[in-house]
Design a protein around this motif. Sequence first.
Motif, mmCIF file in Angstrom:
data_model
loop_
_atom_site.group_PDB
_atom_site.id
_atom_site.type_symbol
_atom_site.label_atom_id
_atom_site.label_comp_id
_atom_site.label_asym_id
_atom_site.label_seq_id
_atom_site.Cartn_x
_atom_site.Cartn_y
_atom_site.Cartn_z
ATOM 1 N N MET A 1 0.447 -1.391 0.346
ATOM 2 C CA MET A 1 0.259 -0.156 0.160
ATOM 3 C C MET A 1 0.908 0.997 -0.341
ATOM 4 O O MET A 1 1.567 1.761 0.898
ATOM 5 C CB MET A 1 -0.933 -0.471 1.100
ATOM 6 N N SER A 2 0.797 2.143 -0.803
ATOM 7 C CA SER A 2 1.255 3.333 -1.023
ATOM 8 C C SER A 2 1.106 4.219 0.081
ATOM 9 O O SER A 2 0.028 4.349 0.894
ATOM 10 C CB SER A 2 1.188 3.773 -2.204
ATOM 11 N N ASP A 3 1.793 4.964 0.108
ATOM 12 C CA ASP A 3 1.729 6.179 0.874
ATOM 13 C C ASP A 3 0.653 7.386 1.156
ATOM 14 O O ASP A 3 -0.569 6.962 2.008
ATOM 15 C CB ASP A 3 2.670 7.324 1.211
ATOM 16 N N VAL A 4 -0.010 7.262 -0.126
ATOM 17 C CA VAL A 4 -1.318 8.390 -0.679
ATOM 18 C C VAL A 4 -2.610 7.134 -0.281
ATOM 19 O O VAL A 4 -3.053 7.327 0.527
ATOM 20 C CB VAL A 4 -1.375 8.164 -1.528
ATOM 21 N N ASP A 5 -2.558 6.020 -0.306
ATOM 22 C CA ASP A 5 -3.714 5.075 0.043
ATOM 23 C C ASP A 5 -3.152 4.859 1.248
ATOM 24 O O ASP A 5 -4.577 5.150 1.957
ATOM 25 C CB ASP A 5 -3.124 3.624 -0.605
ATOM 26 N N THR A 6 -2.486 4.884 2.139
ATOM 27 C CA THR A 6 -2.224 4.049 3.502
ATOM 28 C C THR A 6 -3.290 5.951 3.776
ATOM 29 O O THR A 6 -3.735 5.761 5.173
ATOM 30 C CB THR A 6 -1.362 4.695 4.488
ATOM 31 N N LEU A 7 -2.439 6.695 3.797
ATOM 32 C CA LEU A 7 -3.263 8.272 4.509
ATOM 33 C C LEU A 7 -4.554 8.188 4.826
ATOM 34 O O LEU A 7 -5.400 8.782 4.895
ATOM 35 C CB LEU A 7 -2.348 9.544 4.255
ATOM 36 N N ALA A 13 -11.184 6.262 8.291
ATOM 37 C CA ALA A 13 -11.486 6.290 8.762
ATOM 38 C C ALA A 13 -11.753 7.322 9.833
ATOM 39 O O ALA A 13 -12.567 6.661 10.855
ATOM 40 C CB ALA A 13 -10.223 5.048 9.493
ATOM 41 N N TYR A 14 -11.002 7.556 9.810
ATOM 42 C CA TYR A 14 -11.288 9.724 10.854
ATOM 43 C C TYR A 14 -12.653 9.443 10.114
ATOM 44 O O TYR A 14 -13.784 10.009 11.014
ATOM 45 C CB TYR A 14 -10.376 11.065 10.069
ATOM 46 N N ARG A 15 -12.957 10.073 9.425
ATOM 47 C CA ARG A 15 -14.331 10.290 8.803
ATOM 48 C C ARG A 15 -15.465 9.890 9.667
ATOM 49 O O ARG A 15 -16.854 10.090 10.089
ATOM 50 C CB ARG A 15 -14.257 10.740 7.622
ATOM 51 N N GLN A 16 -15.260 8.119 9.553
ATOM 52 C CA GLN A 16 -16.207 7.523 10.255
ATOM 53 C C GLN A 16 -16.029 7.694 11.545
ATOM 54 O O GLN A 16 -17.656 7.172 11.993
ATOM 55 C CB GLN A 16 -15.964 5.698 9.528
ATOM 56 N N GLU A 17 -15.202 7.986 12.450
ATOM 57 C CA GLU A 17 -15.608 7.905 13.474
ATOM 58 C C GLU A 17 -15.755 9.176 13.852
ATOM 59 O O GLU A 17 -16.430 9.312 15.383
ATOM 60 C CB GLU A 17 -14.016 7.872 13.990
ATOM 61 N N VAL A 18 -15.630 10.202 13.221
ATOM 62 C CA VAL A 18 -16.414 11.050 13.527
ATOM 63 C C VAL A 18 -17.732 11.608 13.554
ATOM 64 O O VAL A 18 -18.161 12.406 14.172
ATOM 65 C CB VAL A 18 -15.495 12.732 13.583
ATOM 66 N N ALA A 47 -10.059 20.609 12.488
ATOM 67 C CA ALA A 47 -9.152 21.040 13.844
ATOM 68 C C ALA A 47 -9.608 19.982 14.543
ATOM 69 O O ALA A 47 -8.174 19.325 14.929
ATOM 70 C CB ALA A 47 -10.412 22.355 14.986
ATOM 71 N N TRP A 48 -10.010 18.672 15.008
ATOM 72 C CA TRP A 48 -9.896 17.603 15.343
ATOM 73 C C TRP A 48 -9.421 16.729 14.118
ATOM 74 O O TRP A 48 -8.041 15.930 15.478
ATOM 75 C CB TRP A 48 -11.817 16.705 15.159
ATOM 76 N N ALA A 49 -9.359 16.855 13.256
ATOM 77 C CA ALA A 49 -7.987 16.116 12.183
ATOM 78 C C ALA A 49 -6.771 16.400 12.206
ATOM 79 O O ALA A 49 -5.482 16.028 12.238
ATOM 80 C CB ALA A 49 -8.841 15.329 10.636
ATOM 81 N N GLN A 50 -6.818 17.838 13.129
ATOM 82 C CA GLN A 50 -5.711 18.235 12.646
ATOM 83 C C GLN A 50 -5.000 18.067 13.762
ATOM 84 O O GLN A 50 -3.531 17.675 14.093
ATOM 85 C CB GLN A 50 -5.054 19.720 12.556
ATOM 86 N N TRP A 51 -5.905 17.750 14.857
ATOM 87 C CA TRP A 51 -4.703 17.202 16.141
ATOM 88 C C TRP A 51 -4.503 15.769 16.196
ATOM 89 O O TRP A 51 -4.050 15.493 16.336
ATOM 90 C CB TRP A 51 -5.744 17.456 16.992
ATOM 91 N N LYS A 52 -5.479 15.042 15.589
ATOM 92 C CA LYS A 52 -5.575 13.490 15.726
ATOM 93 C C LYS A 52 -4.055 13.095 14.902
ATOM 94 O O LYS A 52 -3.568 12.183 14.991
ATOM 95 C CB LYS A 52 -6.862 12.919 14.748
ATOM 96 N N SER A 107 -17.528 11.358 0.684
ATOM 97 C CA SER A 107 -17.774 12.435 2.097
ATOM 98 C C SER A 107 -16.039 12.526 2.449
ATOM 99 O O SER A 107 -16.543 13.560 3.198
ATOM 100 C CB SER A 107 -17.593 11.124 3.165
ATOM 101 N N ILE A 108 -15.174 12.444 1.937
ATOM 102 C CA ILE A 108 -14.050 13.289 1.637
ATOM 103 C C ILE A 108 -13.214 13.583 0.806
ATOM 104 O O ILE A 108 -13.613 12.454 -0.413
ATOM 105 C CB ILE A 108 -13.240 12.457 3.094
ATOM 106 N N LEU A 109 -12.508 14.697 0.403
ATOM 107 C CA LEU A 109 -11.252 15.095 -0.556
ATOM 108 C C LEU A 109 -10.166 15.000 -0.015
ATOM 109 O O LEU A 109 -9.483 15.129 1.192
ATOM 110 C CB LEU A 109 -12.186 15.830 -1.335
ATOM 111 N N TYR A 110 -9.729 14.115 -0.384
ATOM 112 C CA TYR A 110 -8.206 13.776 -0.795
ATOM 113 C C TYR A 110 -6.766 14.368 -1.711
ATOM 114 O O TYR A 110 -7.199 13.177 -2.502
ATOM 115 C CB TYR A 110 -7.462 13.228 0.423
ATOM 116 N N ALA A 111 -6.360 15.164 -2.380
ATOM 117 C CA ALA A 111 -5.788 15.977 -3.486
ATOM 118 C C ALA A 111 -5.060 16.550 -3.541
ATOM 119 O O ALA A 111 -5.415 17.824 -3.075
ATOM 120 C CB ALA A 111 -6.971 15.836 -4.695
#
Length: 152
Positions: A1-7, A13-18, A47-52, A107-111
């Motif tokens: 799994m690449s770093d991109v896939d890991t992140l 998981a964070y989105r599902q948690e919060v 703010a929560w994700a920044q801390w996590k 639900s999330i955007l990462y790009a």
Amino acid sequence: MSDVDTLRSILTAYRQEVQPHWSPATSHPAFDGKQGDPAGQCGVTSAWAQWKLREDHGIYATYCVGDVFALGKLALRDHCWLEINDGRNWLVVDLTAGQIPHVSDLSILYAAYSELRQDGIAYLYRRRFTAEQLLADPVQARLAILTSAVGR
């Protein structure tokens, strides 16, 4: 799994948690804050994700406030998201991206900013905060409620 896939897995998981803990108490005061609805939750969630990310993985993200444009039109004013520098690009991390027309299927955007521009999406920040700078922001009261609700 690449770093991109890991992140991406971490962020999903964070989105599902919060998400189950989004409520009127964690929502920005300008919103009604329906249970589980991302509207009004961008600041507290960022703010929560920044801390996590920092606590769990040693990833230092920057908290951003600005506007989001989709296909040349203002889609969201005063939106919050995170930036992460992966060593090559500045990446947008938005755990409440579903609010944005044109990306509402996500639900999330990462790009990378450059990738988003190719898709007609522009995140334009007006202010940026480190975790330490954000400590003086009013979002902290809602962050305390969310952190308590999530349980860590």
